[in-house]
Design an enzyme around this catalytic site. Structure first.
Site, PDB file in Angstrom:
ATOM      1  N   THR A  72      67.173  43.340  19.168  1.00  0.00           N
ATOM      2  CA  THR A  72      67.586  43.525  17.768  1.00  0.00           C
ATOM      3  C   THR A  72      68.980  44.118  17.645  1.00  0.00           C
ATOM      4  OG1 THR A  72      65.307  43.794  17.057  1.00  0.00           O
ATOM      5  CG2 THR A  72      66.955  44.744  15.630  1.00  0.00           C
ATOM      6  N   SER A 109      63.410  40.217  23.445  1.00  0.00           N
ATOM      7  CA  SER A 109      62.792  40.687  24.688  1.00  0.00           C
ATOM      8  C   SER A 109      61.335  40.253  24.833  1.00  0.00           C
ATOM      9  CB  SER A 109      62.934  42.203  24.832  1.00  0.00           C
ATOM     10  OG  SER A 109      62.040  42.883  23.988  1.00  0.00           O
ATOM     11  N   THR A 162      63.489  46.141  22.075  1.00  0.00           N
ATOM     12  CA  THR A 162      62.537  47.242  22.252  1.00  0.00           C
ATOM     13  C   THR A 162      61.135  46.763  22.636  1.00  0.00           C
ATOM     14  OG1 THR A 162      61.947  47.266  19.900  1.00  0.00           O
ATOM     15  CG2 THR A 162      63.754  48.699  20.595  1.00  0.00           C
ATOM     16  N   ASP A 163      60.804  45.511  22.274  1.00  0.00           N
ATOM     17  CA  ASP A 163      59.403  45.098  22.454  1.00  0.00           C
ATOM     18  C   ASP A 163      58.925  45.218  23.899  1.00  0.00           C
ATOM     19  OD1 ASP A 163      59.072  44.675  19.797  1.00  0.00           O
ATOM     20  OD2 ASP A 163      59.393  42.510  19.872  1.00  0.00           O
TER      21      ASP A 163
END
Ligand code: ASP
Length: 329
Positions: A19, A63, A96-97
């Protein structure tokens, strides 16, 4: 060995997507190139001349698409920044995932790298007003210049979290990551691991199976029959499982006969597997399941894949899963 985190040393940056660098499109946020140039300009304008080179992996990804093979591409970029460009630390920008999985994978893959590596990202694109991206970026760079020890860390929302104790915990607030509360059992490895950053291992693909009431043992048997070399079994509490089901035990026996390494971790967010407390977990042990102690799913998956990818025989993998390389148990 180079000193780690030298003040004035150059900091390499690897941009992988996420992001932080995304732009809005017709289908929603998607990775967009050009972040390296924007960051270089902004950092220069702030008088930060210690950052660079920038490496932008192509294609940049959400990700959710970061597979273990992608960890190796990131690791190779990190090693090249350290060895060829003499960087004294490396920042990785990542979605971040799956950041906690990549961080765990890099911690193991880069074993022995003599400089610090920090991962960060953002919950909002850095181009958006009020994005958390700038704070995360500058905090991560400050951490790298402060001379931390070598090793892999996640920096997010003002917190430093060791790669082997990190999980994504929240989807809607800026403090997306937590340091997992798992007791560490200090059974340190008796020797140096049989892999290092000098020869990057291609991790093996392993599975994760969460137990639940109504668990279908054919899921485990099918993985074993398909030749999957390892499985992280997310057990209940301190390591219990439905051992009264003969089909479950038969699936574990099949896994053992096919040389699949089965590692038990706890599906509780706090605590650890401690075999020997209940008769049920004793039965798991006698069926060849290894206790993964307090390892998180991210760490157990990464470590098992890398041990198997390094070509260790199943018995040696089981031994390494029982000891701690970075306090991950
Ligand atoms: N889907 C994004 C990713 O992981 C989420 C983020 O970066 O926060 O790449």
């Amino acid at each position: 060995m180079k000193p780690s985190g030298r003040p004035n040393g150059r900091l390499g940056v690897v941009i992988t997507g996420g992001t932080i660098g995304m732009h809005g499109g017709d289908d929603g946020l998607a990775p967009a190139s050009g972040l390296a140039m924007r960051l270089r300009e902004a950092l220069c304008a702030q008088g930060r001349h210690d950052v660079g080179p920038f490496v932008e992996l192509a294609p940049l990804i959400d990700s959710a698409n970061a597979e273990p093979e992608f960890w190796v591409r990131i690791a190779a970029a990190v090693v090249s920044l350290v060895e060829d460009d003499d960087c004294s630390g490396v920042l990785i920008l990542h979605g971040t995932d799956t950041m906690a999985y990549t961080a765990a994978g890099l911690a193991f893959l880069l074993f022995g790298l003599p400089v610090p590596v920090v991962l960060t990202g953002a919950m909002h694109p850095i181009g958006d007003v009020g994005s958390d991206g700038w704070d995360n970026l500058s905090g991560a760079l400050d951490l790298l210049t402060s001379g931390p020890p070598a090793g892999t860390t996640v920096y997010f929302a003002g917190r430093q979290i060791p790669a082997v104790h990190c999980s994504k915990w929240r989807t809607q607030t800026a403090d997306a990551f937590t340091r997992t509360l798992r007791p560490t059992m200090d059974r340190s490895a008796p020797a140096l691991p049989p892999w290092s950053y000098r020869e990057l291992v291609a991790p093996a693909r392993v599975a994760v199976l969460p137990l639940h009431p109504g668990f279908e043992p054919t899921a485990l048997a099918a993985l074993a029959a398909a030749g999957v070399p390892g499985c992280v079994l997310e057990c209940y509490g301190s390591g219990t499982a439905p051992v009264a089901d003969p089909r479950f035990i038969a699936a574990l026996e099949l896994a053992r006969s096919r040389n699949m390494v089965v590692v038990a971790i706890s599906q509780c967010p706090e605590g650890a597997v401690a075999f020997g407390h209940y008769a049920t977990d004793h039965r798991l042990k006698t069926a060849g399941v290894v206790s993964g102690g307090g390892m998180t799913r991210e760490v157990a998956l990464a470590k098992l894949g890398i041990l198997l990818g390094a070509g260790l025989p199943p018995a040696a993998c089981r031994d390494w899963m029982r000891v701690s390389v970075f306090g991950e148990l």
